[in-house]
Design a protein around this motif. Structure first.
Motif, PDB file in Angstrom:
ATOM      1  N   CYS A  12       0.835  -1.204   0.000  1.00 54.35           N
ATOM      2  CA  CYS A  12       0.000   0.000   0.000  1.00 54.35           C
ATOM      3  C   CYS A  12       0.870   1.255   0.000  1.00 54.35           C
ATOM      4  O   CYS A  12       0.593   2.215  -0.741  1.00 54.35           O
ATOM      5  N   LEU A  13       1.923   1.259   0.799  1.00 52.44           N
ATOM      6  CA  LEU A  13       2.808   2.427   0.846  1.00 52.44           C
ATOM      7  C   LEU A  13       3.461   2.694  -0.509  1.00 52.44           C
ATOM      8  O   LEU A  13       3.767   3.845  -0.838  1.00 52.44           O
ATOM      9  N   ASP A  14       3.681   1.635  -1.290  1.00 49.23           N
ATOM     10  CA  ASP A  14       4.312   1.809  -2.594  1.00 49.23           C
ATOM     11  C   ASP A  14       3.551   2.797  -3.474  1.00 49.23           C
ATOM     12  O   ASP A  14       4.141   3.510  -4.289  1.00 49.23           O
ATOM     13  N   PHE A  15       2.216   2.845  -3.300  1.00 46.07           N
ATOM     14  CA  PHE A  15       1.459   3.816  -4.102  1.00 46.07           C
ATOM     15  C   PHE A  15       0.907   4.975  -3.259  1.00 46.07           C
ATOM     16  O   PHE A  15       0.704   6.069  -3.769  1.00 46.07           O
ATOM     17  N   ALA A  16       0.669   4.741  -1.970  1.00 50.93           N
ATOM     18  CA  ALA A  16      -0.025   5.751  -1.168  1.00 50.93           C
ATOM     19  C   ALA A  16       0.836   6.964  -0.841  1.00 50.93           C
ATOM     20  O   ALA A  16       0.348   8.100  -0.832  1.00 50.93           O
ATOM     21  N   VAL A  17       2.129   6.752  -0.576  1.00 47.44           N
ATOM     22  CA  VAL A  17       2.988   7.856  -0.147  1.00 47.44           C
ATOM     23  C   VAL A  17       3.140   8.890  -1.253  1.00 47.44           C
ATOM     24  O   VAL A  17       3.062  10.101  -1.017  1.00 47.44           O
ATOM     25  N   GLY A  18       3.337   8.437  -2.473  1.00 41.85           N
ATOM     26  CA  GLY A  18       3.537   9.357  -3.589  1.00 41.85           C
ATOM     27  C   GLY A  18       2.321  10.185  -3.941  1.00 41.85           C
ATOM     28  O   GLY A  18       2.429  11.153  -4.703  1.00 41.85           O
ATOM     29  N   MET A  19       1.159   9.830  -3.407  1.00 32.86           N
ATOM     30  CA  MET A  19      -0.050  10.629  -3.641  1.00 32.86           C
ATOM     31  C   MET A  19      -0.085  11.885  -2.780  1.00 32.86           C
ATOM     32  O   MET A  19      -0.889  12.784  -3.027  1.00 32.86           O
ATOM     33  N   LEU A  20       0.785  11.954  -1.768  1.00 33.66           N
ATOM     34  CA  LEU A  20       0.795  13.079  -0.843  1.00 33.66           C
ATOM     35  C   LEU A  20       1.836  14.104  -1.272  1.00 33.66           C
ATOM     36  O   LEU A  20       2.846  13.759  -1.886  1.00 33.66           O
ATOM     37  N   PRO A  21       1.615  15.377  -0.960  1.00 31.83           N
ATOM     38  CA  PRO A  21       2.536  16.433  -1.411  1.00 31.83           C
ATOM     39  C   PRO A  21       3.972  16.192  -0.972  1.00 31.83           C
ATOM     40  O   PRO A  21       4.224  15.859   0.195  1.00 31.83           O
ATOM     41  N   ALA A  22       4.905  16.370  -1.883  1.00 27.70           N
ATOM     42  CA  ALA A  22       6.316  16.134  -1.587  1.00 27.70           C
ATOM     43  C   ALA A  22       6.901  17.200  -0.676  1.00 27.70           C
ATOM     44  O   ALA A  22       7.919  16.960  -0.016  1.00 27.70           O
ATOM     45  N   ASP A  23       6.277  18.369  -0.621  1.00 25.14           N
ATOM     46  CA  ASP A  23       6.826  19.467   0.181  1.00 25.14           C
ATOM     47  C   ASP A  23       6.215  19.541   1.580  1.00 25.14           C
ATOM     48  O   ASP A  23       6.436  20.517   2.299  1.00 25.14           O
ATOM     49  N   LYS A  24       5.445  18.529   1.958  1.00 28.91           N
ATOM     50  CA  LYS A  24       4.841  18.479   3.288  1.00 28.91           C
ATOM     51  C   LYS A  24       5.280  17.204   3.998  1.00 28.91           C
ATOM     52  O   LYS A  24       5.549  16.176   3.356  1.00 28.91           O
ATOM     53  N   PRO A  25       5.333  17.214   5.326  1.00 25.57           N
ATOM     54  CA  PRO A  25       5.691  15.989   6.053  1.00 25.57           C
ATOM     55  C   PRO A  25       4.663  14.889   5.824  1.00 25.57           C
ATOM     56  O   PRO A  25       3.461  15.155   5.715  1.00 25.57           O
ATOM     57  N   ARG A  26       5.153  13.662   5.772  1.00 28.99           N
ATOM     58  CA  ARG A  26       4.300  12.481   5.609  1.00 28.99           C
ATOM     59  C   ARG A  26       4.478  11.592   6.830  1.00 28.99           C
ATOM     60  O   ARG A  26       5.596  11.181   7.163  1.00 28.99           O
ATOM     61  N   TYR A  27       3.374  11.293   7.473  1.00 32.56           N
ATOM     62  CA  TYR A  27       3.374  10.615   8.774  1.00 32.56           C
ATOM     63  C   TYR A  27       2.639   9.288   8.651  1.00 32.56           C
ATOM     64  O   TYR A  27       1.474   9.256   8.285  1.00 32.56           O
ATOM     65  N   LEU A  28       3.335   8.185   8.967  1.00 29.24           N
ATOM     66  CA  LEU A  28       2.724   6.858   8.945  1.00 29.24           C
ATOM     67  C   LEU A  28       2.292   6.516  10.365  1.00 29.24           C
ATOM     68  O   LEU A  28       3.122   6.264  11.240  1.00 29.24           O
ATOM     69  N   MET A  29       0.993   6.477  10.590  1.00 32.88           N
ATOM     70  CA  MET A  29       0.454   6.368  11.943  1.00 32.88           C
ATOM     71  C   MET A  29       0.544   4.943  12.490  1.00 32.88           C
ATOM     72  O   MET A  29       0.196   3.982  11.814  1.00 32.88           O
ATOM     73  N   GLY A  30       1.056   4.832  13.728  1.00 30.00           N
ATOM     74  CA  GLY A  30       1.054   3.559  14.432  1.00 30.00           C
ATOM     75  C   GLY A  30       2.104   2.556  14.011  1.00 30.00           C
ATOM     76  O   GLY A  30       2.003   1.382  14.336  1.00 30.00           O
ATOM     77  N   VAL A  31       3.125   2.996  13.306  1.00 23.56           N
ATOM     78  CA  VAL A  31       4.180   2.100  12.812  1.00 23.56           C
ATOM     79  C   VAL A  31       5.514   2.535  13.430  1.00 23.56           C
ATOM     80  O   VAL A  31       5.828   3.725  13.456  1.00 23.56           O
ATOM     81  N   GLY A  32       6.252   1.591  13.918  1.00 24.06           N
ATOM     82  CA  GLY A  32       5.992   0.159  13.911  1.00 24.06           C
ATOM     83  C   GLY A  32       7.223  -0.568  14.403  1.00 24.06           C
ATOM     84  O   GLY A  32       8.026  -0.078  15.167  1.00 24.06           O
ATOM     85  N   LYS A  33       7.393  -1.768  13.908  1.00 21.10           N
ATOM     86  CA  LYS A  33       8.590  -2.546  14.181  1.00 21.10           C
ATOM     87  C   LYS A  33       9.793  -1.877  13.480  1.00 21.10           C
ATOM     88  O   LYS A  33       9.617  -1.184  12.478  1.00 21.10           O
ATOM     89  N   PRO A  34      11.005  -2.115  13.988  1.00 14.62           N
ATOM     90  CA  PRO A  34      12.164  -1.457  13.366  1.00 14.62           C
ATOM     91  C   PRO A  34      12.282  -1.695  11.866  1.00 14.62           C
ATOM     92  O   PRO A  34      12.611  -0.765  11.105  1.00 14.62           O
TER      93      PRO A  34
END
Length: 385
Positions: free
Chosen positions: A233-255
């Protein structure tokens, strides 16, 4: 006074490193936020959390609104003063906890009516109330109120939750903007939803960008779908968000989750694992998790992780920590948590350095191969005796 400024200083593939500047201090990205659910990072004093390398912590809207109460925290000077932490705090919206902890929940367009897990008292958490609670806490980074449904939900349920989350995002943004002085000094993040569906994630992202937020979170993951599905999911989901803003993955995770997500362009993380595992006798190391309850450590004179600079490793042996953990001594939970927080913050610093030096791929490959080595991980995490 800097309200919120995200600066990218270096990139390596999709990964980025830089800083988020806020009035209470700079946050080095990629950043890991220790979880301070009930106005405390469990088993740690604030200065010990800071000494581990943490620039920001997370507080929980749901728990704090129920106990001691957001109005009481505000009366006592806000969450920072209340808990003795003078650096940035991100507060979640409470939506996840309402869904996972509460009984007799009823979701309507207004919000979520629920019974407290503490005493059964009835409450309503709406976008407006969620933002109000976060304002009373004097949060530095406020999260929109959203609806999370399991990735195993029907496609219709996933779409309906995503679309409702967008409507709630608009209301959250509007309430934040009505926040007067707080709205002028804090930031607000939107939350992308859509389960594992690329089309839903795209629709969510486009709507959030149209509303406009200071940063954007990837929500609805790490809820049982498994690492392979999450990374897919991250392979496509992250790039949908603005590159000039912070991107936060909630609740993750293991090292290993974190390293994989950094490679995909995530800038912020939070998770209860380092603290929760510390309280149950599990230490994180470069060679995988270590179960200090295991009888083989009863006479082991080595530190928890050889070479680790944390105070616990610099002072005490595995044998001593094993004894504390087996005896249920509070100091055992404190030392284990301290080590785990240092491990996570060292991992973030090493990741930032690797991005700056254009060697993230090699660092990640070496780290993941070592951390995931079955022979070591299996030998270390065997049955407790």
């Amino acid at each position: 006074m800097t309200r919120f400024a995200f600066t990218i200083s270096a990139t390596d593939g999709a990964a980025r490193t830089g800083t988020i500047a806020m009035r209470r201090g700079e946050i080095r990205a990629p950043a890991f936020m220790p979880v301070g659910t009930a106005a405390t990072v469990k088993a740690m004093r604030p200065e010990e959390v800071r000494a581990s390398g943490a620039d920001i912590i997370l507080g929980n809207t749901y728990h704090l609104m129920l106990r001691p109460g957001a109005e009481r925290v505000a009366k006592l000077g806000g969450l920072h003063s209340f808990m003795g932490w003078d650096r940035p705090i991100l507060t979640d919206s409470g939506g996840y906890q309402v869904m996972s902890l509460s009984e007799l929940t009823k979701v309507t367009e207004e919000g979520v009516a629920f019974a407290s897990h503490l005493d059964g008292s009835r409450h309503m958490l709406s976008p407006e109330r969620s933002i109000e609670v976060q304002r009373l806490l004097d949060s530095d980074i406020v999260m929109q109120f959203d609806q999370l449904v399991p990735t195993t939900s029907t496609p219709q349920a996933q779409r309906e939750a995503m679309e409702r989350s967008i409507r709630w995002a608009k209301r959250s943004r509007a309430e934040f903007d009505r926040g007067g002085e707080h709205g002028g000094r804090a930031a607000i993040f939107g939350i992308q939803q859509g389960a594992l569906d690329e089309t839903l994630r795209r629709a969510s992202s486009d709507a959030l960008i149209d509303i406009g937020f200071d940063g954007y979170a990837v929500g609805g993951l790490a809820v049982g779908e498994g690492q392979e599905a999450m990374l897919g999911c991250l392979d496509f989901a992250v790039g949908m968000l603005p590159a000039d803003k912070p991107r936060y993955l909630m609740g993750v995770g293991k090292p290993d989750d974190i390293v994989e997500a950094v490679m995909r362009g995530i800038d912020m993380f939070d998770c209860v694992l380092p603290t929760r595992s510390g309280r149950t006798g599990q230490a994180f190391t470069a060679d995988g998790p270590l179960n200090l309850r295991n009888a083989r450590f009863a006479e082991d004179a080595d530190p928890i992780e050889p070479g680790c600079p944390c105070p616990a490793c610099a002072t005490f042996s595995r044998a001593y920590v094993h004894h504390l953990v087996k005896s249920g001594e509070i100091l055992g939970a404190m030392l284990m948590t301290q080590h785990n927080l240092w491990f996570y913050q060292r991992l973030m610093q090493t990741s930032r350095d690797a991005i700056k030096e254009q060697r993230l791929q090699s660092f990640a490959g070496e780290f993941l191969a070592r951390y995931r080595t079955p022979a070591k991980a299996g030998a270390q995490s065997g049955e407790a005796a």
